[in-house]
Design a protein around this motif. Structure first.
Motif, PDB file in Angstrom:
ATOM      1  N   UNK A 440       0.426  -1.317  -0.148  1.00 48.70           N
ATOM      2  CA  UNK A 440       0.685   0.137   0.092  1.00 48.70           C
ATOM      3  C   UNK A 440       1.032   1.237  -0.229  1.00 48.70           C
ATOM      4  N   UNK A 441       1.814   1.104   1.040  1.00 46.76           N
ATOM      5  CA  UNK A 441       2.512   2.409   1.085  1.00 46.76           C
ATOM      6  C   UNK A 441       4.313   2.344   1.168  1.00 46.76           C
ATOM      7  N   UNK A 442       4.951   3.052   0.917  1.00 49.87           N
ATOM      8  CA  UNK A 442       6.387   2.984   0.624  1.00 49.87           C
ATOM      9  C   UNK A 442       6.710   4.563   1.586  1.00 49.87           C
ATOM     10  N   UNK A 443       7.596   4.731   2.676  1.00 48.16           N
ATOM     11  CA  UNK A 443       8.361   5.674   3.155  1.00 48.16           C
ATOM     12  C   UNK A 443       9.855   5.727   3.981  1.00 48.16           C
ATOM     13  N   UNK A 444      10.079   6.418   3.131  1.00 47.26           N
ATOM     14  CA  UNK A 444      11.961   6.686   4.154  1.00 47.26           C
ATOM     15  C   UNK A 444      12.100   7.979   4.187  1.00 47.26           C
ATOM     16  N   UNK A 445      12.616   7.689   5.940  1.00 47.76           N
ATOM     17  CA  UNK A 445      13.041   8.337   6.803  1.00 47.76           C
ATOM     18  C   UNK A 445      14.352   8.530   6.580  1.00 47.76           C
ATOM     19  N   UNK A 446      15.740  10.152   6.938  1.00 49.01           N
ATOM     20  CA  UNK A 446      16.924   9.762   7.827  1.00 49.01           C
ATOM     21  C   UNK A 446      16.332   8.764   9.006  1.00 49.01           C
ATOM     22  N   UNK A 447      17.704   8.549   8.839  1.00 50.32           N
ATOM     23  CA  UNK A 447      18.136   8.141  10.418  1.00 50.32           C
ATOM     24  C   UNK A 447      18.650   9.158  11.405  1.00 50.32           C
ATOM     25  N   UNK A 449      17.269  12.713  11.469  1.00 50.33           N
ATOM     26  CA  UNK A 449      17.327  13.543  12.402  1.00 50.33           C
ATOM     27  C   UNK A 449      15.399  12.693  12.319  1.00 50.33           C
ATOM     28  N   UNK A 450      15.480  11.444  11.602  1.00 47.56           N
ATOM     29  CA  UNK A 450      13.860  11.446  11.071  1.00 47.56           C
ATOM     30  C   UNK A 450      12.948  11.742  10.129  1.00 47.56           C
ATOM     31  N   UNK A 451      13.816  12.872   9.443  1.00 45.82           N
ATOM     32  CA  UNK A 451      12.748  13.658   8.261  1.00 45.82           C
ATOM     33  C   UNK A 451      12.237  13.118   7.756  1.00 45.82           C
ATOM     34  N   UNK A 452      11.400  12.765   6.619  1.00 44.78           N
ATOM     35  CA  UNK A 452      11.239  12.296   6.193  1.00 44.78           C
ATOM     36  C   UNK A 452      11.093  12.323   4.074  1.00 44.78           C
ATOM     37  N   UNK A 453      12.134  12.196   3.936  1.00 45.08           N
ATOM     38  CA  UNK A 453      12.567  11.767   2.367  1.00 45.08           C
ATOM     39  C   UNK A 453      12.358  11.218   1.039  1.00 45.08           C
ATOM     40  N   UNK A 454      11.027  10.509   1.734  1.00 46.12           N
ATOM     41  CA  UNK A 454      10.362   9.777   0.451  1.00 46.12           C
ATOM     42  C   UNK A 454       8.710   9.030   0.924  1.00 46.12           C
ATOM     43  N   UNK A 455       7.482  10.033   0.216  1.00 45.86           N
ATOM     44  CA  UNK A 455       6.519   9.171   0.564  1.00 45.86           C
ATOM     45  C   UNK A 455       5.660   8.371  -0.954  1.00 45.86           C
ATOM     46  N   UNK A 456       4.660   7.220  -0.338  1.00 42.85           N
ATOM     47  CA  UNK A 456       4.281   7.141  -1.585  1.00 42.85           C
ATOM     48  C   UNK A 456       2.885   6.028  -1.904  1.00 42.85           C
ATOM     49  N   UNK A 457       2.154   5.763  -1.787  1.00 44.48           N
ATOM     50  CA  UNK A 457       1.121   5.528  -1.790  1.00 44.48           C
ATOM     51  C   UNK A 457      -0.175   4.752  -3.092  1.00 44.48           C
ATOM     52  N   UNK A 458       0.363   3.934  -3.134  1.00 40.98           N
ATOM     53  CA  UNK A 458      -0.223   3.463  -4.875  1.00 40.98           C
ATOM     54  C   UNK A 458      -1.314   3.454  -5.145  1.00 40.98           C
ATOM     55  N   UNK A 459      -2.318   4.221  -3.764  1.00 42.62           N
ATOM     56  CA  UNK A 459      -3.358   4.817  -4.734  1.00 42.62           C
ATOM     57  C   UNK A 459      -3.311   5.980  -5.774  1.00 42.62           C
ATOM     58  N   UNK A 505       7.570  -0.534   4.908  1.00 43.62           N
ATOM     59  CA  UNK A 505       6.643  -1.164   3.765  1.00 43.62           C
ATOM     60  C   UNK A 505       5.867  -1.680   3.637  1.00 43.62           C
ATOM     61  N   UNK A 506       4.487  -0.550   3.521  1.00 44.58           N
ATOM     62  CA  UNK A 506       2.875  -1.371   4.091  1.00 44.58           C
ATOM     63  C   UNK A 506       2.527  -2.601   3.552  1.00 44.58           C
ATOM     64  N   UNK A 507       2.293  -3.563   3.941  1.00 45.91           N
ATOM     65  CA  UNK A 507       1.461  -4.680   3.384  1.00 45.91           C
ATOM     66  C   UNK A 507       1.035  -5.383   3.537  1.00 45.91           C
ATOM     67  N   UNK A 508      -0.030  -6.185   2.472  1.00 45.24           N
ATOM     68  CA  UNK A 508      -0.108  -7.878   2.966  1.00 45.24           C
ATOM     69  C   UNK A 508      -0.045  -8.577   2.314  1.00 45.24           C
ATOM     70  N   UNK A 509       0.047 -10.047   2.659  1.00 43.53           N
ATOM     71  CA  UNK A 509       0.236 -11.104   1.802  1.00 43.53           C
ATOM     72  C   UNK A 509      -1.546 -12.709   1.414  1.00 43.53           C
ATOM     73  N   UNK A 510      -0.894 -12.042   0.516  1.00 43.75           N
ATOM     74  CA  UNK A 510      -2.510 -12.322  -0.383  1.00 43.75           C
ATOM     75  C   UNK A 510      -2.965 -14.346  -0.358  1.00 43.75           C
ATOM     76  N   UNK A 511      -1.740 -14.708  -1.006  1.00 47.83           N
ATOM     77  CA  UNK A 511      -1.124 -15.797  -0.589  1.00 47.83           C
ATOM     78  C   UNK A 511      -0.215 -16.284  -0.710  1.00 47.83           C
ATOM     79  N   UNK A 512       0.700 -17.527  -1.292  1.00 50.84           N
ATOM     80  CA  UNK A 512       2.064 -18.024  -1.153  1.00 50.84           C
ATOM     81  C   UNK A 512       2.370 -18.287  -0.122  1.00 50.84           C
ATOM     82  N   UNK A 513       2.901 -19.720  -0.608  1.00 48.99           N
ATOM     83  CA  UNK A 513       4.105 -20.290   0.183  1.00 48.99           C
ATOM     84  C   UNK A 513       5.580 -19.526   0.978  1.00 48.99           C
ATOM     85  N   UNK A 514       5.802 -18.658   0.027  1.00 53.59           N
ATOM     86  CA  UNK A 514       7.668 -18.153   0.025  1.00 53.59           C
ATOM     87  C   UNK A 514       7.579 -17.088   1.416  1.00 53.59           C
ATOM     88  N   UNK A 515       7.918 -15.530   0.622  1.00 50.81           N
ATOM     89  CA  UNK A 515       7.611 -14.836   0.959  1.00 50.81           C
ATOM     90  C   UNK A 515       7.866 -13.383   0.367  1.00 50.81           C
TER      91      UNK A 515
END
Length: 709
Positions: A440-447, A449-459, A505-515
């Motif tokens: 659903x979403x990916x976020x990147x922050x600097x270690x 100071x915690x500053x948000x470097x990147x954010x994207x929601x796949x909507x 990375x926010x995610x959910x598993x739909x199906x499958x046996x691996x990773x």
């Protein structure tokens, strides 16, 4: 045809040893035929046909014989030690009776009882521990015998057959006799005195003397266990150590390891799998820091190229390393069938890895290629270092790498002789292996100071994310990026220059046996026109069915390179039905991974990471005046080398030893019964040095040793 006759007499029913000499009329393939004439009943046991020309002193080698041609090839490789009898052959398979029994390998040949071994054939024990020790003495090699710890092969019995681990339980009479006494008797046999007050030492020292060696052998190392791991191993290992350190010797409790000056070599498990190796290392560095750890690697070309810096990050205050088995293998399905040819490409990969071992020789105390010998008539494993048939011997390109490294090494390491780029910044990877997931979403922050470097929601669409070349891909649905299930890796990447950052990375598993997979530091993505595209990443592969192999994913052995930590069942906490978050904390030289399920963060692992996109590798040693510089060019093109000599006496010339060819797949060849063809061998030239520097053009696909005297 040639023949000889033996007259048999007597009817007592007792065994009698008889022998004769046969002189061949010409050199060709033949066979031994025994014909009996007369009347009566004859029992025949232990038939042997050996050449008259054998290695060594006849008085010393009264029993087992060694081939002069084979020993000579080994000698020319400049070995400093010999590990014997091997690895898996020690452990046994199916039944404990088939564990390698060194005590049955000494004494007269006809009394050495054959047993079936792990590799599916009978062992004659024509060469036993006595002959191994003698050979080590002759070639000035340190002997490194390996004995079992009461566990049958964990891979074969426990993993492949799923039968559970079979072991001899500590505290039992069988454990005392077959594990503790097995090691103690070996020490008595190798280093004991024939005049000892301890009856067992006196007996085994007497066996050695009777065989032709009254004086003790040199012995510093003993390996206990091979490719073992987990609770079962360390319980047996600890019980064995306690038994040896509190041994009843000449009526007194005695530490045999201390008395005989033995350094114990323990094991890191199988193929440096993180799940096994990391856990073993934790226990070893908590309890056994004074020991050496046997690591084994049979892996891909890319693994060896990318792991030249592996030992840069090992704990200098911890146990030291014995790289006890390694060779580059072709992997048909990730960690499936091991196979391969002894070609130049594999030799170059191993040479690159050896430069890292040599640079870290304060940590890596011993290394050895495996297997050492293979007969064209009967082999169970490829590749192998030295091949032989009944008449000829073939030295592989891998053999020449071993020879070049072992024969050109100084006493001291020269560190920091080459500038390196440690920048590990790069893009981001999201993907899956044999599993369908939704991101659903990916976020990147600097270690820092915690500053948000990147954010994207796949909507909001793809937002610059691109499918990896030849990957199955996916689609946007209901505001999520659906990464489709595929047999091999499937995923997307985002170009960037991210380091010293946290990736969530926010995610959910739909199906499958691996990773599910998240990677950082992505660089060099390109379409090779095959299933194996090219890229570099440090990745966490999170799934329930992985054993933790530190290799790339299925069929894409050159795809995600280095520091790919795969979660085993012990670190898998499952998935929430809807929202999960995988977090990578990436500091350039360290990577930590966490998984958030049901609002709770779970720590997964911490790994050292390093830049792996070098294609020219080096190590340098000296004895104070002479310099040995080794350079491996795996770039596929010629490379210009500039060398400056500082704080050394002026050098006027250098010997240059080179192993190279236009075709990286070139091999040396050998026939099944006769004939050997060496298509690639090292060459030697002389290089004049006009001042305190020199320039040199490295051949493509080359291993080069400069000897500056």
């Amino acid at each position: 045809t040639t023949k000889s006759e033996i007259v048999l007499s007597g009817d007592s029913g007792t065994w009698k040893k008889v022998c004769c000499s046969v002189k061949a009329t010409k050199t060709e393939m033949g066979r031994l035929v025994i014909l009996f004439r007369g009347r009566g009943r004859i029992g025949v046991d232990y038939v042997s046909l050996l050449p008259e020309d054998v290695w060594g002193d006849a008085e010393k080698y009264r029993n087992g014989k060694l081939s002069t041609r084979i020993v000579q090839v080994l000698k020319e490789c400049h070995p400093s030690f010999l590990r014997f009898p091997g690895g898996c052959v020690v452990e046994g398979d199916e039944v404990f009776e088939n564990q390698y029994r060194w005590r049955g390998t000494v004494g007269p040949l006809e009394k050495r009882r054959q047993i079936a071994n792990t590799w599916g054939y009978m062992q004659s024990y024509g060469i036993g521990f006595y002959e191994y020790f003698c050979l080590c003495e002759d070639l000035k090699m340190a002997p490194l015998p390996v004995v079992h710890c009461g566990l049958l092969c964990q891979i074969r019995v426990g993993e492949q057959r799923g039968e559970g681990y079979r072991r001899i339980m500590p505290g039992t009479k069988m454990f005392k006799e077959e594990v503790i006494d097995n090691v103690a008797d070996l020490l008595f046999f190798a280093k004991g005195s024939t005049e000892s007050q301890d009856k067992e030492e006196e007996y085994w020292a007497g066996v050695r003397a009777e065989m032709g060696h009254p004086e003790p052998f040199s012995l510093e190392y003993v390996g206990i266990g091979n490719e073992n791991w987990g609770r079962e191993y360390f319980e047996n290992f600890a019980a064995c150590l306690m038994g040896l350190r509190q041994y009843e010797y000449a009526g007194k409790q005695t530490d045999l390891l201390k008395k005989f000056g033995i350094t114990v070599i323990t094991t890191a498990g199988v193929d440096i799998r993180p799940q096994d190796s990391n856990d073993n290392w934790k226990i070893i560095n908590e309890k056994y820091r004074d020991m050496i750890v046997d690591e084994h690697v049979y892996n891909s070309y890319q693994w060896f190229i990318d792991n030249t810096k592996r030992y840069d990050f090992y704990d200098r205050n911890g146990a030291k390393v014995f790289m006890g088995e390694y060779a580059m293998h072709t992997m048909s399905d990730g960690r499936g069938r091991l196979n391969g040819e002894n070609n130049l490409r594999s030799a170059i990969a191993e040479a690159a890895f050896l430069t890292g071992c040599e640079r870290n020789s304060d940590m890596v105390k011993l290394t050895c290629y495996a297997p050492l010998f293979a007969s064209t008539a009967n082999y169970k494993w490829t590749p192998d270092l030295i091949w032989f048939n009944p008449r000829d011997i073939m030295r592989t390109p891998n053999y020449y790498v071993q020879q070049m490294f072992a024969g050109n090494t100084g006493k001291f390491i020269l560190n920091d002789v080459c500038e390196t780029d440690e920048d590990n910044a790069g893009g981001i990877l999201i993907g899956a292996h044999a599993t369908q997931v939704a991101v659903r979403e990916v976020r990147i922050r600097a270690i820092e100071d915690g500053k948000l470097l990147y954010r994207h929601n796949f909507k909001d669409g793809m937002g610059g994310w691109t499918a990896f070349p030849r990957a199955a891909g996916g689609r946007i649905a209901d505001g999520e990026l659906i990464i489709d299930e595929a047999d091999a890796f499937n995923g997307f990447w985002l170009e960037g220059n991210y380091s010293e950052c946290e990736v969530e990375v926010d995610m959910r598993r739909i199906k499958g046996e691996q990773s599910f997979i998240v990677g950082v530091g992505v660089r060099g993505v390109e379409d090779r026109g095959t299933m194996d595209c090219n890229a570099f990443s440090m990745s966490c592969q999170y799934g329930k069915n992985h054993k933790g192999y530190d290799v790339s994913f299925d069929k894409r052995v050159d795809f995600i390179r280095t520091v790919c930590e795969l979660m085993g069942k012990d670190k898998f906490v499952g998935y929430a039905p809807e929202k999960n978050t995988l977090k990578i904390v990436y500091g350039g030289k360290k990577m930590r991974a966490y998984f958030c399920k049901d609002g709770e963060w779970n720590f997964l692992f911490e790994k050292n990471v390093w830049r792996v996109n070098e294609r020219v590798f080096q190590s340098a040693t000296t004895d104070g005046e002479k310099i040995w510089l080794k350079v491996v060019n795996a770039s596929g093109t010629e490379q210009d080398l500039h060398v400056e000599l500082k704080n050394f006496n002026k050098k006027t010339s250098a010997k240059v030893i080179t192993l190279s060819d236009e075709d990286e797949n070139v091999i040396n060849e050998i026939g099944a019964n006769e004939g050997a063809k060496h298509n690639i061998v090292p060459t030697e030239t002389n290089l004049k040095i006009g001042g305190d520097f020199f320039d040199y053009k490295l051949d493509k696909n080359s291993v080069t040793v400069f000897v500056l005297d």
